[in-house]
Each structure stands twice: as C-alpha cells, then as structure tokens.
Design a protein around this motif. Structure first.
Motif, PDB file in Angstrom:
ATOM      1  N   ILE A   1      48.326  41.573  33.976  1.00 18.07           N
ATOM      2  CA  ILE A   1      48.363  41.658  35.324  1.00 18.07           C
ATOM      3  C   ILE A   1      49.393  40.922  36.145  1.00 18.07           C
ATOM      4  O   ILE A   1      49.889  41.545  37.201  1.00 18.07           O
TER       5      ILE A   1
ATOM      6  N   VAL B   1      42.477  45.140  40.731  1.00 14.67           N
ATOM      7  CA  VAL B   1      42.321  45.467  39.479  1.00 14.67           C
ATOM      8  C   VAL B   1      40.608  45.591  39.019  1.00 14.67           C
ATOM      9  O   VAL B   1      39.972  44.980  39.953  1.00 14.67           O
TER      10      VAL B   1
ATOM     11  N   VAL C   1      40.427  38.147  33.302  1.00 12.07           N
ATOM     12  CA  VAL C   1      40.829  39.015  34.473  1.00 12.07           C
ATOM     13  C   VAL C   1      40.464  38.329  35.959  1.00 12.07           C
ATOM     14  O   VAL C   1      41.375  38.261  36.866  1.00 12.07           O
TER      15      VAL C   1
ATOM     16  N   GLY D   1      43.058  37.045  38.358  1.00 15.79           N
ATOM     17  CA  GLY D   1      43.071  37.889  39.609  1.00 15.79           C
ATOM     18  C   GLY D   1      43.236  36.703  40.794  1.00 15.79           C
ATOM     19  O   GLY D   1      44.179  36.777  41.613  1.00 15.79           O
TER      20      GLY D   1
ATOM     21  N   ALA E   1      39.690  41.285  41.886  1.00 19.80           N
ATOM     22  CA  ALA E   1      39.264  41.682  40.451  1.00 19.80           C
ATOM     23  C   ALA E   1      37.802  41.877  40.559  1.00 19.80           C
ATOM     24  O   ALA E   1      37.112  41.262  40.730  1.00 19.80           O
TER      25      ALA E   1
ATOM     26  N   GLY F   1      35.473  36.592  40.506  1.00 19.63           N
ATOM     27  CA  GLY F   1      35.536  38.182  40.050  1.00 19.63           C
ATOM     28  C   GLY F   1      34.246  38.662  40.795  1.00 19.63           C
ATOM     29  O   GLY F   1      33.302  38.137  40.912  1.00 19.63           O
TER      30      GLY F   1
END
Length: 525
Positions: free
Chosen positions: A78, A90, A102, A106, A113, A134
């Motif tokens: 990323i 993403v 992730v 993010g 994310a 997320g």
C-alpha cells in the motif's frame, strides 16, 4: 522438489542468483515495513529444544501490532501506491490476518480499506479488522469464494486490489522476516521452517535467504488437508485442490500463487505436511515455552520443525521456525488441548471389549495399572460383553501404547486402537451411550474423586465388585478432582447398601436417578 527430508537434512540446495533474485533482494532491503511493523525477536524455545535434541528458535511474528506477519506485506504494497491509487481506496480478500494488515495500513495512510472475509473467519479476526477501521464484508465459506466476491466489488468501485500473497511488493514485505533472521542469527542455521498457504511468506523468506545464505535450508510446512504448494512443486505446475480443511484457516488456500510458486520452485529445499493433531501439539509446545497462544496456522512451522527433527534424526543443530500468528478464537482452545495429547502421542484412544459381569471393569483398570485414564465411555448393551471407549495417558509414546494393547489382548480383551481414527476422535468419543435395553434396576450417581493415580481403582474396588456397572462416563478436565457419571445395576433391596458403600468411600457424590436428563435420554423407561 522431490528431495526427501533425509536428503534435505544432509545437504541444502544452493540455487543460482539471477536478475529476478537480485531484484527481490533489492526490494526486500528497501521494503517500507517498519513504519508500522516491528523487528520481532528470535528467541530460543528452551523446553522444546531439549525434547527434540536441537536448538529451536522462534521468530515471534505474533508480537506484531496485528499479531501476525501479514502487516509487513500489506503495508509495503500500500505504501508503494501512487497518489491516484490511494484516492481510489483498496480492497482485499482474507481469512483474517492479511485483512488486519490492510486495515491498519489503510488507517495509518489515510486510505479507505474494504475487507472481504469468509464467513468461517474466527470472530476475533473480524472484530480486529473492524477495530482497525476496515469496512468488513463477510462472504462465502472459504478464501477462494471471498476472493471472487472481492474481485466483483473491485470492479464495481474501482478499488485497488491488495493480494495477500501473489504480488512482488507483498512478497518483498514478508521477505524482511528472512532478512531479520539472518541478521539476528549470524551463526550456522540448519533450516528455517515456514508456514505455507498461498506461498507469499515462504517465497519472500526463501528468496532472501537463498540470495545471501544459500547454505541454509528453507522448508515449507502445510496442513495435510491444505497442501497446495507441496502438490504444485511435486507436479511442476500449480494445481487446484478440490477442497481444503479449515482448521488452520490462515492457510486454507486451494491454489498456490503464481509468483510464490515460481520463487519456491527455485529456492525451497523441501515441503512437508503435518496433521491436525501435530498442529495442536505445537500450539501447546509454544504456550509452554512462551506463554503465548498461537493460532493453528501460526504453529505450523513449529510442528514441521519437530517432525523434521524426528524423521531425519538430526541433533545439536540450530533450527528456526516462524511463529506466524496469534489470532486464535478462545473457544477453540478446548479442542486444541484435547487433540494436542494425541499429536504428542501422550494419549491412546482404545476400544476394548470386556465381559459384562461384576468386577470386569476393575480387572481392566488393574491391567492399566497406575496410568492415568483421561476418559472412559461405556453404556450397557447386552448381558454378554461390554464395549468401552477409553483414553489412557502415556509417558512413553507409541511403545507404551503397544504394551497396553498387548497386555489387554493377553488377558483376553480384544482391542482396537482408535488413536488415528478421525471419526472416533471427533464424534464417537462423545456419543457413546443411549438407552440400555435390559439394564434392569439401575440407579445413577454423579461422583467426584481426587485426580490422582489409583483413585478410580479405589472407587471400583468399593463399588464395582458387588454391583454391575451399566453406565460409566469420565473425562479428565485438568482439574484437581475428576467427575464421573456412573450407573449401577442394584436390586431395590440392596440400594440402601449401595449408598452406604458410597458414603464409606469418602468421595463427594450425588444421586441423579431422578434427573430429567437421565430419564429422557439414558433411562430404559
């Protein structure tokens, strides 16, 4: 890649470094992982090292902020995105650990994310992803189904896909673990053991280690029921497994990644598989040495190192196992603890036939001797013989189990070893019972006795020699006292004598004959 473990133990491979390898070495050295990840310690597992006759070092990736190595690859990927790509946001598909990486990446970089997770993902991982910011989408029962749905969402929302393992930047991020291992342990290393799902971690670690220390063996470890990389390397091409087991959910992948397969084909010395029981035993081993709880996938490498040492016979070598994650659901611990005994060959599960008469159970326990019984399941079936399901604690593994079986058979008791019978371990051991037709006058007691050798035999000497036992259920729960549910065939005129015998025994007990659960499910009305 058909190299046997014995051959691998004798000589590690040393593949030539080409342009691609040099590029990976450069990528790994420049990877941007330490904005969020830490350099994890390499610590010796003292107790386990003594048991396997080698020095085993654990690379503690469970100590990362997301309790998994996955943060390294996710953040490195990323962080390489352009400003325009970051603006789009993403998306990824993950069983949990990549998802957390992730999500945290993010949040730290201010990027949206979206995380697609299988419905089978442990709740602890789902909550963690949401906690890191997320946007969680639950879909499908496996990683592959979640990945297909993520691809659809990516196309609809124009998001940037962050693959969990099939991406050079992700592989490079994971490869920093290999860089740290080499730096932290400059002395000789016989082998590094790496858990394998899609293969990103194995590819990155192998690419780095073989570029700078080709003498170190790199060995991938997979569950027996999810060995996609091993199958691919054995056939020379990527294969799709028809189905994968979900116990080690972090590596439940049907097909190895394209780039991981390419790199592993060049750099990995051997692949091996371990059973569910062996994984559970490794979880316990890690806990006993570190007081940390590894998730099943996180203990794969340790299980592999133990098996490798046993099968190759190596001694006095330095081994490294990557403890890759610690996101385990608490409610799985009882299952892990139960199966760990079998994985370590500290318990034997036996189906034994004994005559249906007073004193037969006592005779059986006399043959077992001072060994601890971990559980005993039995229900009266007919007047001739009794089928019992028993767990016996072992101190000398297979040899002791064989001795027990031999002694029982010599005494005229047929034995069937159920220690490797998956259905028996999962289901039958908990289902022995039912209504006993013809049990006659039966009374039921719940008895508590001290958990020490001889306590069960003392109970049987007081009760089982006079009255026939028609029901018996016992499981060792690790407490100071064992709990037994016992049914006795006692004529009405002798029932008071039976209660007096229990009183004299000195164990706490309660009569359960009138318990509605007994009346509904066990009593022959």
């Amino acid at each position: 890649m058909n190299t046997s473990l014995k051959q691998t133990a004798e000589a590690g491979s040393a593949p030539a470094v080409d342009v691609g390898d040099a590029d990976y070495l450069k990528r790994i050295n420049a990877a941007r992982v330490y904005d969020v990840a830490i350099e994890t310690p390499l610590m010796v597992a003292q107790q386990l090292s003594q048991r396997i006759g080698n020095r085993l070092f654990l690379k503690r990736e469970d100590l990362q902020p997301v309790h998994s190595f996955k943060l390294r690859g996710a953040y490195n990927k990323i962080a390489q995105l352009t400003a325009a790509e970051r603006e789009r946001g993403v998306i990824c598909a993950s069983a949990g650990n990549h998802a957390q990486g992730v999500a945290l990446s993010g949040r730290n970089l201010g990027i949206r994310a979206v995380i697609v997770m299988p419905r089978t993902t442990p709740e602890i991982k789902v909550r963690a992803v949401a906690g890191f910011g997320g946007e969680v989408v639950l879909h499908g029962d496996s990683y592959d189904e979640a990945a297909a749905h993520a691809a659809e969402l990516q196309a609809c929302d124009n998001l940037v896909y962050i693959h969990p393992y099939d991406d050079p930047d992700v592989i490079a991020g994971q490869g920093t673990i290999g860089m740290e291992i080499v730096r932290q342990h400059p002395a000789d290393i016989h082998a590094v053991f790496v858990c394998v799902g899609g293969g990103g971690l194995l590819a990155g670690v192998a690419a780095y280690i073989k570029s700078v220390r080709p003498d170190i063996r790199v060995i991938g470890v997979e569950p027996e029921d999810a060995a996609s990389m091993g199958a691919a390397l054995a056939t020379g091409e990527r294969v799709v497994l028809k189905e994968v087991g979900l116990f080690a959910d972090g590596v439940a992948v049907k097909q190895a990644g394209v780039e991981p397969f390419r790199l592993c084909s060049k750099h990995v010395d051997a692949m091996m598989t371990v059973s569910v029981d062996e994984i559970c035993a490794a979880v316990r081993d890690i806990y006993e040495d570190t007081r940390s709880l590894a998730e099943p996938a996180g203990a794969l490498a340790v299980a592999g190192a133990k098996k490798y040492a046993a099968e190759t016979g190596i001694v006095d070598q330095d081994l490294v196992a990557i403890q890759s994650g610690a996101n385990v659901n608490f409610d799985r611990l009882s299952y892990i603890a139960e199966r760990a005994e079998l994985g370590e060959q500290r318990e034997a599960l036996l189906a034994v036939t004994i005559p249906e008469r007073p004193g037969a159970f006592r005779e059986f326990c006399t043959i077992i001797g001072d060994r601890s019984i971990s559980e005993f399941n039995y229900r009266y079936a007919d007047a001739a013989s009794a089928q019992i399901f028993v767990g016996v604690k072992l101190t000398n593994g297979v040899a002791e189990r064989d001795t027990i079986v031999g002694d029982l058979e010599a005494a005229g008791h047929p034995v069937l070893d159920m220690s490797r019978n998956e259905m028996a371990k999962l289901h039958v051991r908990h289902m022995v019972g039912g209504r006993a037709r013809g049990a006659g006058e039966e009374i039921l007691f719940r008895v508590e006795f001290p958990e020490r050798p001889g306590a069960l035999l003392k109970f049987l000497n007081s009760i089982g020699g006079r009255w026939n036992i028609s029901l018996f259920h016992y499981r060792n729960h690790g407490h100071a006292h064992g709990l037994v549910l016992v049914g006795l065939q006692v004529e009405p005129a002798e029932q008071q004598d039976c209660r007096h015998a229990l009183d004299a025994l000195g164990y706490d007990y309660a009569e359960e004959t009138g318990n509605p659960a007994y009346q509904l499910f066990l009593h022959d009305a």
